[in-house]
Design an enzyme around this catalytic site. Structure first.
Site, PDB file in Angstrom:
ATOM      1  N   THR A 123      10.843   6.120  -4.067  1.00 21.36           N
ATOM      2  CA  THR A 123       9.599   6.105  -3.291  1.00 21.36           C
ATOM      3  C   THR A 123       8.897   4.780  -3.525  1.00 21.36           C
ATOM      4  O   THR A 123       8.856   4.284  -4.656  1.00 21.36           O
ATOM      5  CB  THR A 123       8.627   7.252  -3.629  1.00 21.36           C
ATOM      6  OG1 THR A 123       7.341   6.947  -3.050  1.00 21.36           O
ATOM      7  CG2 THR A 123       8.408   7.462  -5.116  1.00 21.36           C
ATOM      8  N   ASP A 125       5.902   4.624  -3.502  1.00 18.30           N
ATOM      9  CA  ASP A 125       4.628   4.978  -4.143  1.00 18.30           C
ATOM     10  C   ASP A 125       4.686   4.917  -5.672  1.00 18.30           C
ATOM     11  O   ASP A 125       3.638   4.863  -6.321  1.00 18.30           O
ATOM     12  CB  ASP A 125       4.207   6.399  -3.734  1.00 18.30           C
ATOM     13  CG  ASP A 125       4.113   6.564  -2.223  1.00 18.30           C
ATOM     14  OD1 ASP A 125       3.854   5.559  -1.543  1.00 18.30           O
ATOM     15  OD2 ASP A 125       4.302   7.690  -1.734  1.00 18.30           O
ATOM     16  N   MET A 167      -0.245   1.423   1.234  1.00 18.29           N
ATOM     17  CA  MET A 167       0.188   2.817   1.066  1.00 18.29           C
ATOM     18  C   MET A 167       0.141   3.217  -0.406  1.00 18.29           C
ATOM     19  O   MET A 167      -0.359   2.478  -1.249  1.00 18.29           O
ATOM     20  CB  MET A 167       1.596   2.989   1.633  1.00 18.29           C
ATOM     21  CG  MET A 167       1.639   3.030   3.142  1.00 18.29           C
ATOM     22  SD  MET A 167       3.336   3.346   3.719  1.00 18.29           S
ATOM     23  CE  MET A 167       3.038   3.731   5.435  1.00 18.29           C
ATOM     24  N   GLY A 168       0.702   4.372  -0.700  1.00 18.85           N
ATOM     25  CA  GLY A 168       0.743   4.833  -2.090  1.00 18.85           C
ATOM     26  C   GLY A 168       0.404   6.295  -2.250  1.00 18.85           C
ATOM     27  O   GLY A 168       0.413   6.844  -3.343  1.00 18.85           O
ATOM     28  N   ARG A 169       0.031   6.902  -1.128  1.00 21.89           N
ATOM     29  CA  ARG A 169      -0.339   8.318  -1.116  1.00 21.89           C
ATOM     30  C   ARG A 169      -1.470   8.581  -2.120  1.00 21.89           C
ATOM     31  O   ARG A 169      -2.461   7.875  -2.081  1.00 21.89           O
ATOM     32  CB  ARG A 169       0.883   9.184  -1.387  1.00 21.89           C
ATOM     33  CG  ARG A 169       0.765  10.527  -0.742  1.00 21.89           C
ATOM     34  CD  ARG A 169       2.035  11.289  -0.819  1.00 21.89           C
ATOM     35  NE  ARG A 169       2.652  11.379   0.488  1.00 21.89           N
ATOM     36  CZ  ARG A 169       3.758  12.055   0.726  1.00 21.89           C
ATOM     37  NH1 ARG A 169       4.381  12.656  -0.246  1.00 21.89           N
ATOM     38  NH2 ARG A 169       4.229  12.120   1.930  1.00 21.89           N
ATOM     39  N   HIS A 274       3.779   0.678   7.772  1.00 22.51           N
ATOM     40  CA  HIS A 274       5.203   0.873   7.480  1.00 22.51           C
ATOM     41  C   HIS A 274       5.969  -0.416   7.232  1.00 22.51           C
ATOM     42  O   HIS A 274       7.141  -0.359   6.821  1.00 22.51           O
ATOM     43  CB  HIS A 274       5.847   1.696   8.596  1.00 22.51           C
ATOM     44  CG  HIS A 274       5.342   3.109   8.601  1.00 22.51           C
ATOM     45  ND1 HIS A 274       4.141   3.452   9.183  1.00 22.51           N
ATOM     46  CD2 HIS A 274       5.832   4.237   8.043  1.00 22.51           C
ATOM     47  CE1 HIS A 274       3.928   4.746   8.995  1.00 22.51           C
ATOM     48  NE2 HIS A 274       4.932   5.245   8.305  1.00 22.51           N
ATOM     49  N   GLN A 276       5.513  -2.053   4.813  1.00 21.66           N
ATOM     50  CA  GLN A 276       5.756  -1.964   3.365  1.00 21.66           C
ATOM     51  C   GLN A 276       7.057  -1.248   3.032  1.00 21.66           C
ATOM     52  O   GLN A 276       7.549  -1.337   1.914  1.00 21.66           O
ATOM     53  CB  GLN A 276       4.608  -1.179   2.697  1.00 21.66           C
ATOM     54  CG  GLN A 276       3.294  -1.900   2.727  1.00 21.66           C
ATOM     55  CD  GLN A 276       2.116  -0.951   2.502  1.00 21.66           C
ATOM     56  OE1 GLN A 276       1.698  -0.755   1.377  1.00 21.66           O
ATOM     57  NE2 GLN A 276       1.593  -0.377   3.567  1.00 21.66           N
TER      58      GLN A 276
HETATM   59  O1  F6P Z   1       5.672   8.357   0.473  1.00 20.00           O
HETATM   60  C1  F6P Z   1       5.891   7.156   1.115  1.00 20.00           C
HETATM   61  C2  F6P Z   1       4.851   6.902   2.161  1.00 20.00           C
HETATM   62  O2  F6P Z   1       5.112   5.648   2.745  1.00 20.00           O
HETATM   63  C3  F6P Z   1       3.405   6.987   1.674  1.00 20.00           C
HETATM   64  O3  F6P Z   1       3.000   5.832   0.984  1.00 20.00           O
HETATM   65  C4  F6P Z   1       2.676   7.237   2.963  1.00 20.00           C
HETATM   66  O4  F6P Z   1       1.453   7.914   2.753  1.00 20.00           O
HETATM   67  C5  F6P Z   1       3.626   8.097   3.738  1.00 20.00           C
HETATM   68  O5  F6P Z   1       4.919   7.878   3.192  1.00 20.00           O
HETATM   69  C6  F6P Z   1       3.653   7.807   5.215  1.00 20.00           C
HETATM   70  O6  F6P Z   1       4.461   8.748   5.827  1.00 20.00           O
HETATM   71  P1  F6P Z   1       5.024   8.646   7.302  1.00 20.00           P
HETATM   72  O7  F6P Z   1       6.209   7.713   7.267  1.00 20.00           O
HETATM   73  O8  F6P Z   1       5.417  10.036   7.622  1.00 20.00           O
HETATM   74  O9  F6P Z   1       3.934   8.093   8.172  1.00 20.00           O
END
Ligand code: F6P
Length: 344
Positions: A123, A125, A167-169, A274, A276
């Site tokens: 990940t 994150d 990002m990073g949740r 994305h 990233q």
């Molecule tokens: O878990 C990886 C991640 O890129 C998080 O940092 C982010 O919140 C999430 O996935 C974004 O998800 P999606 O690709 O479904 O928009």
């Protein structure tokens, strides 16, 4: 033995390097390797494809995943777990490459069905317990750092405050690491409550010292003071694991507005999104992913299921999947203190 490989959750650079390593080590032991398409969906629907030399060739530097991914949760689908149980009649062992969600399913399948599964932590994150680092994180940090460097030059030219949302949740690993590497003037992470006054004071103090611009790195998962419940719920959208789509809340944009109105400094916001997660992995991620893949294949060959490859210090070891998925790995205060030294 027929060894399946799946990648679940958000993709990240280095997934293909793991697949390659699993395949190469498994072949060396005389086993067959198959790709399970699109995460747990591939087990539920038995979407299998053979992985041979031609599929694996040249994938080490490639971003994304050659077997596809999804956020499918078999525990949220009617008959999903039974379907996965049936799929294990076609697959003698499974390497599940994923984050908290994907590996959480793997841990549960191992605990409840004694499923022959091992995990590999991925990940951007870096929020998985049990391992010091996940692969994909280093690449994401490098991308964010480059973006911060670029924003510095334009911020300086225009006397602006630049807010960069990363990002990073629910953890601030990407924000803290890229903020330190990029020399951010303020970093906001979910682990620390946001105080608008504090943020604006840091910026004003820089200006008072003669700096006419500031870089503010903000993690997508922060909660803003006074934010309305509806917007902090990400428009109500959740995935099959119950996760909010944090980027949709637009915390960077709202923080930028707040900074501009409170300080009067012209402010612009960049959401890296994305970008990233895309593109080629760094050398460090390729190496970590390769070592994880070899370890996972070794665990399968040893019959050591229910384990995950993990990095501790410089060693790749095995840790129980249950331990690795028990809780999120948040940013310790010591890390934030390193960053904070350079604020203001
Ligand atoms: O878990 C990886 C991640 O890129 C998080 O940092 C982010 O919140 C999430 O996935 C974004 O998800 P999606 O690709 O479904 O928009």
């Amino acid at each position: 033995m027929r060894i399946g490989v799946l990648t679940g959750g958000g993709d990240c650079p280095g997934l293909n390097a793991v697949i390659r390593a699993v395949a190469r080590r498994s072949w060396a032991h005389g086993h067959e390797v198959i790709g399970v398409r699109e995460g747990w969906r591939g087990m539920v629907e038995q979407l299998f494809e053979p992985l041979g030399r031609s599929q694996i060739s040249g994938i080490l530097p490639r971003g994304g995943t050659i077997v596809g991914t999804s956020r499918t949760n078999p525990y949220k689908i009617d008959g999903g777990v039974d379907a996965v149980r049936a799929a294990f009649e076609q697959v003698d062992a499974l390497v599940a490459i994923g984050g908290e969600d994907t590996l959480g399913v793997a841990a549960r399948l191992y605990a409840e069905l004694d499923a022959p599964v091992v995990g590999v932590p991925k990940t951007i994150d870096n929020d998985l317990s049990g391992t010091d680092y996940t692969f994909g994180f280093d690449t994401a940090v490098a991308i964010c750092t480059e973006a911060i460097d670029r924003l510095h030059t334009t911020a300086e030219s225009h006397n602006r405050v630049m807010v960069v949302e990363v990002m990073g949740r629910h953890t601030g690993w990407i924000a803290v690491h890229s903020g330190i590497a990029g020399g951010a003037d303020v970093i906001l992470i979910p682990e620390r409550p946001v105080d608008f006054e504090e943020v604006c004071n840091e910026i004003a103090s820089r200006h008072a010292k003669g700096k006419n611009f500031s870089i503010v790195v903000v993690s997508e998962g922060i909660e803003l003071p006074g934010a309305e419940e509806a917007s902090s719920e990400g428009g109500g959208q959740v995935d099959q694991f119950g996760h909010r789509l944090l980027a949709k809340r637009g915390v960077g944009e709202r923080l930028g507005e707040e900074i501009e109105s409170r300080t009067g400094y012209e402010t612009r916001v960049t959401v890296l999104g994305h970008i990233q997660r895309g593109g080629s992995p760094t050398a460090r991620d390729r190496i970590l992913a390769t070592r994880f893949g070899l370890k996972a294949a070794d665990l399968v060959v040893e019959g050591n299921f229910g384990q995950m490859a993990a990095l501790r210090g410089d060693a790749v070891i095995a840790v129980p999947l249950a331990e690795a998925t028990a809780e999120l790995k948040t940013v310790p205060l010591e890390w934030y203190d390193v960053a904070r030294t350079f604020f203001g």
